[in-house]
Write an enzyme that holds these catalytic residues in place. Sequence first.
Site, PDB file in Angstrom:
ATOM      1  N   ARG A 256      37.018  45.890  44.579  1.00  0.00           N
ATOM      2  CA  ARG A 256      36.085  46.434  43.673  1.00  0.00           C
ATOM      3  C   ARG A 256      35.325  47.347  43.149  1.00  0.00           C
ATOM      4  O   ARG A 256      33.650  46.802  44.008  1.00  0.00           O
ATOM      5  CB  ARG A 256      35.912  45.121  42.923  1.00  0.00           C
ATOM      6  CG  ARG A 256      35.934  44.410  41.635  1.00  0.00           C
ATOM      7  CD  ARG A 256      35.509  43.358  41.569  1.00  0.00           C
ATOM      8  NE  ARG A 256      34.145  43.182  40.842  1.00  0.00           N
ATOM      9  CZ  ARG A 256      32.882  42.851  41.556  1.00  0.00           C
ATOM     10  NH1 ARG A 256      33.293  41.293  42.292  1.00  0.00           N
ATOM     11  NH2 ARG A 256      31.687  42.858  41.692  1.00  0.00           N
ATOM     12  N   HIS A 260      32.318  42.556  38.341  1.00  0.00           N
ATOM     13  CA  HIS A 260      32.635  41.647  37.498  1.00  0.00           C
ATOM     14  C   HIS A 260      33.183  42.166  36.563  1.00  0.00           C
ATOM     15  O   HIS A 260      34.491  42.161  35.888  1.00  0.00           O
ATOM     16  CB  HIS A 260      32.180  40.742  38.366  1.00  0.00           C
ATOM     17  CG  HIS A 260      33.479  39.446  37.280  1.00  0.00           C
ATOM     18  ND1 HIS A 260      34.901  39.254  38.378  1.00  0.00           N
ATOM     19  CD2 HIS A 260      33.897  38.376  36.514  1.00  0.00           C
ATOM     20  CE1 HIS A 260      35.573  38.361  37.254  1.00  0.00           C
ATOM     21  NE2 HIS A 260      34.723  37.755  37.028  1.00  0.00           N
ATOM     22  N   TYR A 269      24.140  41.361  43.666  1.00  0.00           N
ATOM     23  CA  TYR A 269      24.295  40.682  45.172  1.00  0.00           C
ATOM     24  C   TYR A 269      25.496  41.206  45.999  1.00  0.00           C
ATOM     25  O   TYR A 269      25.640  40.390  47.200  1.00  0.00           O
ATOM     26  CB  TYR A 269      24.996  39.297  45.039  1.00  0.00           C
ATOM     27  CG  TYR A 269      26.734  40.095  43.792  1.00  0.00           C
ATOM     28  CD1 TYR A 269      27.565  40.232  44.251  1.00  0.00           C
ATOM     29  CD2 TYR A 269      26.630  39.552  42.667  1.00  0.00           C
ATOM     30  CE1 TYR A 269      28.710  40.598  43.356  1.00  0.00           C
ATOM     31  CE2 TYR A 269      27.347  40.114  41.355  1.00  0.00           C
ATOM     32  CZ  TYR A 269      28.470  39.877  41.884  1.00  0.00           C
ATOM     33  OH  TYR A 269      29.532  41.089  41.198  1.00  0.00           O
TER      34      TYR A 269
END
Length: 363
Positions: A256, A260, A269
């Site tokens: 990805r 998100h 993160y």
Amino acid sequence: MTIVGRFEIEARQYLDVQGRALQTLPESAREPELLVSLYRQMVLARAFDQKMLALQRTGQLGTFASGLGKEAIDIGVTSAMRAEDSLLITYRETVAQLARGVSMLEILLYWGGDERGSNYAVPRTDFPVCITIASHCCHAVGAAYAMKLRRQPRVAVCMIGDGASSKGEFYEALNGAGTWQLPVVFVVTNNQWAISVPRKVQSAAQTLAQKAIAAGIPGIQVDGNDLVAVRQVALEAIERARAGGGATLIEAVSYRLADHTTADDASRYRDADEVAAAWQREPIGRLRNYLLGIEAWSKSDEEALLRRCADQVQEATQAYLDHPAPAPAQMFDQLYASLPAALAPQRRQALAKGTADAAGHAG
Ligand SMILES: Cc1ncc(C[n+]2csc(CCOP(=O)(O)OP(=O)(O)O)c2C)c(N)n1
């Protein structure tokens, strides 16, 4: 000791990260014109994805989940489907929707909070976006069961993320698909992250593809950044399902590249070096290099394509911004064929309070 079963999981790849053929390409990838047309779709989808992010950032769209980095999966899978098949997707499959014929305007409306965007003119047999993680795996099994009962030569294709493959509905669906030998193909995009939860703490299984084994169906892993490989593996699975051979689980390994959603900041993160390394493997540059290498594509083709994509995306954006906003009753009427009694007072209240806003979505 008696061994009662042994299993292997195949990993498929045809193009390396530089776009060089690692082995003879399958029949499905021998036509350069076809690969060029799939490449064009990938580039258009990425241009649209970027515009969606820009619209969200300027307050003209709701939350959006980018499909950056999974273009080869969506285009590879949908190019293996027939119009009469059914696609069941999660929020991350905008590229697949476009490839199936959902219009940019419909997609913009949906992410702008207007449910009319889920009433696709084409394709009528595809399902609306599923936000609830993995629940549509069961819908896919239901749809495939209906196809089988009606003796239709159709296939349900269900796309989910790696995180969704930890959910109960996923296992239930796989089990049903195997037991009833249904025409359904599950495609798990392993993009390494379920929001901030990395794949390695999501499951102790070596591959996600091997989850098929317990369901008694074939499982295969594919390089999800290799359009040729995804398309070939999807063709094999979909045509086997159509011929009565039952379900398959495909794990498409990718990454990805975006946050998100627009409500997330992945830099909190995720390691920047990991993202930079993933960009080296991304699918569009890889296919472009292959096409340049076989002289099916040129720099001037690329420039012309980028111009056309920008125009097309801009035209759709304008149509979206000019589109009249929905009437308040629409949020009730879109969802139910007949409104549950408990919601009738809410609908009346909404109608009394709100008036249709003719100012459009930009307002
Ligand atoms: C049933 C359910 N639980 C929790 C959520 C909240 N949620 C939204 S996205 C997400 C992670 C999904 O990760 P993955 O399946 O890997 O898909 P990706 O977003 O990476 O494409 C979660 C837990 C949800 N939408 N539905």
